[in-house]
Design a protein around this motif. Sequence first.
Motif, PDB file in Angstrom:
ATOM      1  N   MET A  99       0.846  -1.174   0.000  1.00 45.86           N
ATOM      2  CA  MET A  99       0.000   0.000   0.000  1.00 45.86           C
ATOM      3  C   MET A  99       0.891   1.237   0.000  1.00 45.86           C
ATOM      4  SD  MET A  99      -2.943   1.038   2.679  1.00 45.86           S
ATOM      5  CE  MET A  99      -3.223   2.729   3.030  1.00 45.86           C
ATOM      6  N   ALA A 100       0.480   2.240  -0.765  1.00 44.42           N
ATOM      7  CA  ALA A 100       1.185   3.521  -0.798  1.00 44.42           C
ATOM      8  C   ALA A 100       0.162   4.628  -0.597  1.00 44.42           C
ATOM      9  CB  ALA A 100       1.907   3.703  -2.115  1.00 44.42           C
ATOM     10  N   LEU A 101       0.596   5.677   0.083  1.00 42.06           N
ATOM     11  CA  LEU A 101      -0.300   6.769   0.451  1.00 42.06           C
ATOM     12  C   LEU A 101       0.279   8.094  -0.026  1.00 42.06           C
ATOM     13  CD1 LEU A 101      -2.797   7.508   2.373  1.00 42.06           C
ATOM     14  CD2 LEU A 101      -1.069   7.896   4.099  1.00 42.06           C
ATOM     15  N   GLU A 102      -0.550   8.899  -0.684  1.00 43.85           N
ATOM     16  CA  GLU A 102      -0.183  10.257  -1.084  1.00 43.85           C
ATOM     17  C   GLU A 102      -1.171  11.195  -0.404  1.00 43.85           C
ATOM     18  OE1 GLU A 102       1.868  12.271  -3.406  1.00 43.85           O
ATOM     19  OE2 GLU A 102       3.172  10.605  -2.929  1.00 43.85           O
ATOM     20  N   VAL A 103      -0.673  12.129   0.364  1.00 45.40           N
ATOM     21  CA  VAL A 103      -1.531  13.081   1.072  1.00 45.40           C
ATOM     22  C   VAL A 103      -1.672  14.336   0.235  1.00 45.40           C
ATOM     23  CG1 VAL A 103      -1.831  14.432   3.183  1.00 45.40           C
ATOM     24  CG2 VAL A 103      -0.789  12.156   3.295  1.00 45.40           C
ATOM     25  N   VAL A 104      -2.919  14.754   0.012  1.00 48.50           N
ATOM     26  CA  VAL A 104      -3.205  15.950  -0.765  1.00 48.50           C
ATOM     27  C   VAL A 104      -3.757  17.020   0.169  1.00 48.50           C
ATOM     28  CG1 VAL A 104      -4.579  16.929  -2.647  1.00 48.50           C
ATOM     29  CG2 VAL A 104      -3.659  14.619  -2.859  1.00 48.50           C
ATOM     30  N   VAL A 105      -2.973  18.070   0.357  1.00 51.23           N
ATOM     31  CA  VAL A 105      -3.407  19.207   1.162  1.00 51.23           C
ATOM     32  C   VAL A 105      -3.664  20.399   0.248  1.00 51.23           C
ATOM     33  CG1 VAL A 105      -2.814  20.768   3.067  1.00 51.23           C
ATOM     34  CG2 VAL A 105      -2.138  18.376   3.166  1.00 51.23           C
ATOM     35  N   SER A 106      -2.941  20.452  -0.832  1.00 55.19           N
ATOM     36  CA  SER A 106      -3.170  21.475  -1.847  1.00 55.19           C
ATOM     37  C   SER A 106      -4.064  20.852  -2.904  1.00 55.19           C
ATOM     38  CB  SER A 106      -1.852  21.925  -2.478  1.00 55.19           C
ATOM     39  OG  SER A 106      -2.106  22.733  -3.598  1.00 55.19           O
ATOM     40  N   GLU A 107      -5.123  21.547  -3.240  1.00 53.81           N
ATOM     41  CA  GLU A 107      -6.111  20.963  -4.140  1.00 53.81           C
ATOM     42  C   GLU A 107      -5.935  21.403  -5.588  1.00 53.81           C
ATOM     43  OE1 GLU A 107      -7.311  24.770  -2.557  1.00 53.81           O
ATOM     44  OE2 GLU A 107      -6.599  22.970  -1.600  1.00 53.81           O
ATOM     45  N   SER A 108      -4.779  21.929  -5.917  1.00 52.59           N
ATOM     46  CA  SER A 108      -4.553  22.357  -7.295  1.00 52.59           C
ATOM     47  C   SER A 108      -4.523  21.140  -8.214  1.00 52.59           C
ATOM     48  CB  SER A 108      -3.251  23.142  -7.411  1.00 52.59           C
ATOM     49  OG  SER A 108      -2.150  22.268  -7.361  1.00 52.59           O
ATOM     50  N   PRO A 109      -5.021  21.288  -9.431  1.00 52.95           N
ATOM     51  CA  PRO A 109      -5.014  20.158 -10.365  1.00 52.95           C
ATOM     52  C   PRO A 109      -3.609  19.595 -10.598  1.00 52.95           C
ATOM     53  CG  PRO A 109      -6.427  21.901 -11.193  1.00 52.95           C
ATOM     54  CD  PRO A 109      -5.719  22.455  -9.970  1.00 52.95           C
ATOM     55  N   LYS A 110      -2.608  20.468 -10.656  1.00 49.39           N
ATOM     56  CA  LYS A 110      -1.236  20.013 -10.871  1.00 49.39           C
ATOM     57  C   LYS A 110      -0.762  19.119  -9.716  1.00 49.39           C
ATOM     58  CE  LYS A 110       3.353  21.785 -11.951  1.00 49.39           C
ATOM     59  NZ  LYS A 110       4.161  22.975 -12.186  1.00 49.39           N
ATOM     60  N   THR A 111      -1.076  19.505  -8.495  1.00 45.98           N
ATOM     61  CA  THR A 111      -0.700  18.707  -7.320  1.00 45.98           C
ATOM     62  C   THR A 111      -1.413  17.367  -7.322  1.00 45.98           C
ATOM     63  OG1 THR A 111      -0.324  20.710  -6.033  1.00 45.98           O
ATOM     64  CG2 THR A 111      -0.654  18.676  -4.803  1.00 45.98           C
ATOM     65  N   ILE A 112      -2.700  17.384  -7.633  1.00 45.26           N
ATOM     66  CA  ILE A 112      -3.487  16.150  -7.654  1.00 45.26           C
ATOM     67  C   ILE A 112      -2.941  15.192  -8.717  1.00 45.26           C
ATOM     68  CG2 ILE A 112      -5.762  15.185  -8.193  1.00 45.26           C
ATOM     69  CD1 ILE A 112      -6.925  17.785  -6.893  1.00 45.26           C
ATOM     70  N   LEU A 113      -2.708  15.715  -9.924  1.00 48.07           N
ATOM     71  CA  LEU A 113      -2.162  14.868 -10.991  1.00 48.07           C
ATOM     72  C   LEU A 113      -0.784  14.337 -10.629  1.00 48.07           C
ATOM     73  CD1 LEU A 113      -3.264  16.799 -14.201  1.00 48.07           C
ATOM     74  CD2 LEU A 113      -4.122  14.604 -13.360  1.00 48.07           C
ATOM     75  N   GLY A 114       0.018  15.153  -9.955  1.00 43.98           N
ATOM     76  CA  GLY A 114       1.333  14.705  -9.518  1.00 43.98           C
ATOM     77  C   GLY A 114       1.248  13.574  -8.519  1.00 43.98           C
ATOM     78  N   SER A 115       0.318  13.673  -7.578  1.00 46.42           N
ATOM     79  CA  SER A 115       0.140  12.613  -6.582  1.00 46.42           C
ATOM     80  C   SER A 115      -0.318  11.321  -7.234  1.00 46.42           C
ATOM     81  CB  SER A 115      -0.880  13.054  -5.525  1.00 46.42           C
ATOM     82  OG  SER A 115      -0.372  14.115  -4.762  1.00 46.42           O
ATOM     83  N   ILE A 116      -1.236  11.422  -8.183  1.00 41.68           N
ATOM     84  CA  ILE A 116      -1.711  10.228  -8.883  1.00 41.68           C
ATOM     85  C   ILE A 116      -0.565   9.618  -9.704  1.00 41.68           C
ATOM     86  CG2 ILE A 116      -3.264   9.393 -10.690  1.00 41.68           C
ATOM     87  CD1 ILE A 116      -5.321  11.486  -9.615  1.00 41.68           C
ATOM     88  N   ALA A 117       0.224  10.464 -10.365  1.00 39.18           N
ATOM     89  CA  ALA A 117       1.352   9.973 -11.168  1.00 39.18           C
ATOM     90  C   ALA A 117       2.367   9.238 -10.305  1.00 39.18           C
ATOM     91  CB  ALA A 117       2.013  11.130 -11.903  1.00 39.18           C
ATOM     92  N   VAL A 118       2.631   9.750  -9.120  1.00 42.25           N
ATOM     93  CA  VAL A 118       3.571   9.081  -8.209  1.00 42.25           C
ATOM     94  C   VAL A 118       3.055   7.694  -7.866  1.00 42.25           C
ATOM     95  CG1 VAL A 118       4.475   9.098  -5.844  1.00 42.25           C
ATOM     96  CG2 VAL A 118       4.606  11.163  -7.236  1.00 42.25           C
ATOM     97  N   LEU A 119       1.774   7.582  -7.546  1.00 41.54           N
ATOM     98  CA  LEU A 119       1.208   6.274  -7.195  1.00 41.54           C
ATOM     99  C   LEU A 119       1.227   5.326  -8.400  1.00 41.54           C
ATOM    100  CD1 LEU A 119      -1.771   7.357  -4.925  1.00 41.54           C
ATOM    101  CD2 LEU A 119       0.345   6.227  -4.222  1.00 41.54           C
ATOM    102  N   GLU A 120       0.988   5.854  -9.584  1.00 41.55           N
ATOM    103  CA  GLU A 120       1.028   4.999 -10.774  1.00 41.55           C
ATOM    104  C   GLU A 120       2.443   4.494 -11.047  1.00 41.55           C
ATOM    105  OE1 GLU A 120      -2.753   6.626 -13.356  1.00 41.55           O
ATOM    106  OE2 GLU A 120      -0.812   7.637 -13.609  1.00 41.55           O
TER     107      GLU A 120
END
Length: 92
Positions: A1-22
């Motif tokens: 299991m891997a966890l990415e915490v999103v505190v900034s809701e900018s689209p760039k941050t969200i896409l970056g977090s998803i990319a890291v998990l992928e």
Amino acid sequence: MALEVVVSESPKTILGSIAVLEQIAPALGVILLQEDEIARRLIRDGRSRQDVTDYIQRTQDRIDLHLASSRHRIERWSFQYLQHLYSNSMAA
């Protein structure tokens, strides 16, 4: 299991977090949206409770839209859901 915490809701941050998990490709990836922190910041900036609720819903929808196109098992969790899981595991 891997966890990415999103505190900034900018689209760039969200896409970056998803990319890291992928890239990591865990059995389960979790995007943990810190709604409380986002709400505190928005209220501090003068937004109404309804504006905050609407904004967080749009952020959740944006995350879910991106996750729907991912080929990996990635889920969006709220901080409340994480606390619920923790409480249940401690009670067992």
